[in-house]
Scaffold this motif. Structure first.
Motif, short mmCIF file in Angstrom:
data_model
loop_
_atom_site.label_atom_id
_atom_site.label_comp_id
_atom_site.label_asym_id
_atom_site.label_seq_id
_atom_site.Cartn_x
_atom_site.Cartn_y
_atom_site.Cartn_z
N SER A 102 32.34 22.74 29.84
CA SER A 102 32.63 23.59 30.99
C SER A 102 34.02 24.22 30.87
O SER A 102 35.02 23.52 30.70
CB SER A 102 32.55 22.77 32.28
OG SER A 102 31.27 22.16 32.39
N SER A 103 34.06 25.54 30.99
CA SER A 103 35.32 26.26 30.76
C SER A 103 36.40 25.89 31.76
O SER A 103 37.59 25.91 31.44
CB SER A 103 35.06 27.77 30.79
OG SER A 103 34.54 28.16 32.05
N ALA A 104 36.04 25.52 32.98
CA ALA A 104 37.06 25.19 33.98
C ALA A 104 37.84 23.95 33.57
O ALA A 104 39.01 23.79 33.95
CB ALA A 104 36.40 24.97 35.34
N LEU A 105 37.22 23.06 32.80
CA LEU A 105 37.92 21.86 32.33
C LEU A 105 38.65 22.10 31.01
O LEU A 105 39.57 21.37 30.67
CB LEU A 105 36.93 20.71 32.14
CG LEU A 105 36.25 20.15 33.40
CD1 LEU A 105 35.31 19.03 33.02
CD2 LEU A 105 37.28 19.68 34.41
N VAL A 106 38.20 23.11 30.26
CA VAL A 106 38.71 23.32 28.91
C VAL A 106 39.78 24.41 28.85
O VAL A 106 40.79 24.28 28.16
CB VAL A 106 37.55 23.68 27.95
CG1 VAL A 106 38.09 24.08 26.58
CG2 VAL A 106 36.59 22.51 27.84
N THR A 107 39.59 25.49 29.59
CA THR A 107 40.48 26.65 29.48
C THR A 107 41.51 26.64 30.59
O THR A 107 41.17 26.63 31.76
CB THR A 107 39.67 27.96 29.55
OG1 THR A 107 38.69 27.94 28.52
CG2 THR A 107 40.58 29.17 29.33
N THR A 112 45.78 26.34 36.67
CA THR A 112 46.11 25.04 36.06
C THR A 112 45.11 23.95 36.43
O THR A 112 45.48 22.85 36.82
CB THR A 112 47.54 24.56 36.43
OG1 THR A 112 47.62 24.36 37.85
CG2 THR A 112 48.58 25.59 36.01
N LYS A 113 43.84 24.27 36.29
CA LYS A 113 42.80 23.30 36.62
C LYS A 113 42.36 22.47 35.42
O LYS A 113 41.79 21.39 35.58
CB LYS A 113 41.57 24.03 37.18
CG LYS A 113 41.76 24.62 38.56
CD LYS A 113 40.45 25.22 39.08
CE LYS A 113 40.59 25.69 40.52
NZ LYS A 113 39.29 26.19 41.05
N ALA A 114 42.57 22.98 34.22
CA ALA A 114 42.01 22.35 33.03
C ALA A 114 42.64 21.00 32.75
O ALA A 114 43.72 20.66 33.22
CB ALA A 114 42.18 23.27 31.83
N LEU A 115 41.93 20.20 31.96
CA LEU A 115 42.39 18.87 31.57
C LEU A 115 43.69 18.95 30.78
O LEU A 115 43.93 19.90 30.04
CB LEU A 115 41.32 18.17 30.75
CG LEU A 115 40.00 17.85 31.47
CD1 LEU A 115 38.95 17.44 30.45
CD2 LEU A 115 40.22 16.75 32.51
N THR A 144 49.76 18.45 27.86
CA THR A 144 49.44 19.77 27.33
C THR A 144 47.99 20.10 27.66
O THR A 144 47.10 19.27 27.48
CB THR A 144 49.63 19.80 25.80
OG1 THR A 144 50.97 19.43 25.48
CG2 THR A 144 49.35 21.18 25.24
N ALA A 145 47.77 21.32 28.15
CA ALA A 145 46.40 21.75 28.47
C ALA A 145 45.57 21.82 27.20
O ALA A 145 46.07 22.09 26.11
CB ALA A 145 46.43 23.10 29.17
N LEU A 146 44.27 21.57 27.37
CA LEU A 146 43.38 21.61 26.21
C LEU A 146 43.44 22.94 25.48
O LEU A 146 43.31 22.99 24.26
CB LEU A 146 41.94 21.34 26.66
CG LEU A 146 41.59 19.89 27.03
CD1 LEU A 146 40.14 19.80 27.48
CD2 LEU A 146 41.83 18.96 25.85
N LEU A 174 43.21 14.98 34.91
CA LEU A 174 42.72 16.14 35.65
C LEU A 174 43.80 16.49 36.66
O LEU A 174 44.08 15.69 37.57
CB LEU A 174 41.41 15.83 36.36
CG LEU A 174 40.74 17.00 37.10
CD1 LEU A 174 40.41 18.13 36.14
CD2 LEU A 174 39.49 16.53 37.84
N PRO A 175 44.46 17.64 36.53
CA PRO A 175 45.59 17.95 37.40
C PRO A 175 45.20 17.93 38.88
O PRO A 175 44.07 18.22 39.26
CB PRO A 175 45.98 19.37 36.96
CG PRO A 175 45.49 19.48 35.56
CD PRO A 175 44.23 18.68 35.52
N ASP A 176 46.20 17.57 39.68
CA ASP A 176 46.00 17.54 41.13
C ASP A 176 45.73 18.96 41.62
O ASP A 176 46.45 19.90 41.26
CB ASP A 176 47.24 16.95 41.81
CG ASP A 176 46.98 16.49 43.22
OD1 ASP A 176 45.80 16.52 43.63
OD2 ASP A 176 47.93 16.12 43.91
N GLN A 177 44.72 19.13 42.44
CA GLN A 177 44.32 20.45 42.94
C GLN A 177 43.45 20.28 44.18
O GLN A 177 42.94 19.19 44.45
CB GLN A 177 43.59 21.24 41.86
CG GLN A 177 42.43 20.50 41.21
CD GLN A 177 42.06 21.06 39.85
OE1 GLN A 177 41.53 22.15 39.77
NE2 GLN A 177 42.36 20.31 38.79
N THR A 178 43.27 21.36 44.88
CA THR A 178 42.54 21.31 46.15
C THR A 178 41.32 22.21 46.11
O THR A 178 41.39 23.35 45.65
CB THR A 178 43.45 21.76 47.31
OG1 THR A 178 44.58 20.88 47.37
CG2 THR A 178 42.71 21.71 48.64
#
Length: 214
Positions: A102-107, A112-115, A144-146, A174-178
């Protein structure tokens, strides 16, 4: 008879000249025949090349253990041992992560949502239950982001001694986000319910070439 005798007399100097020339050639060849001598080592010199080896092993929970149900702000630690098991010293230890899914976790983008991945090294033993290091841990790679790990990133720039073991803690966060889910409908570009697959590749190179008399 007189003519025949004169012809024989004329041929005699030519024949003598040919014979004399042959003698000179033979003598000339003899001038280059000289004494010679050689020397060689009685015992052959043995030469062997070294080896460069890098092996990866899980230390408790390793990369073969899946990570499930991550929530924003969560960090999960995985522990691996890298052994430089050859006979040659190495240098320039790096890590690269190939990520699919899933691109939201990878990119990583402006959101700044990605792992994120962090790598630390312990000079002693990691307590894999508590994350405590038996010594002073050092950070080899800050979070560091993926998307920044698609190319090799430096972990140790200097020497890696032959036979040494690097005890690593590799953290995935997984960065903190809302996000707000409305009436059971996930928001657009959500990070919920997604999957990413990570392949970690560690690499090192041989030590610098040397010239030595030993």
């Amino acid at each position: 008879m007189a003519d025949h005798a004169r012809r024989r007399s004329a041929r005699r100097p030519v024949a003598l000249a040919v014979i004399g020339g042959s003698v000179l050639v033979a003598m000339g060849a003899g001038v280059w025949a000289t004494l010679s001598a050689t020397a060689a080592n009685v015992t052959p010199e043995t030469i062997s090349s070294g080896t460069l080896k890098l092996t990866l092993a899980a230390n408790g929970a390793g990369f073969d253990q899946s990570i499930a149900n991550l929530a924003p702000g969560d960090t999960v630690n995985r522990y691996v041992d890298l052994t430089s098991g050859g006979s040659l010293d190495a240098q320039a230890l790096t890590m690269q992560v190939a990520a699919t899914g899933s691109s939201a976790l990878v990119t990583d983008g402006a959101s700044t949502k990605a792992l994120r991945v962090t790598v630390k090294q312990c000079p002693g033993t990691w307590n894999t239950a508590t994350g405590a290091c038996g010594g002073t841990a050092s950070t080899l790679l800050p979070a560091t982001a993926l998307s920044g790990l698609g190319s090799a990133q430096s972990l140790i720039a200097g020497a890696v001694t032959a036979g040494s073991v690097a005890h690593l803690q590799v953290s995935v966060q997984l960065p903190d986000q809302t996000e707000t889910t409305v009436n059971g409908t996930l928001p657009t570009a959500t990070i919920q319910g997604l999957t990413a697959n990570l392949t970690y590749t560690f690499a090192e190179t041989q030590r610098s070439a040397t010239t030595t008399g030993s």
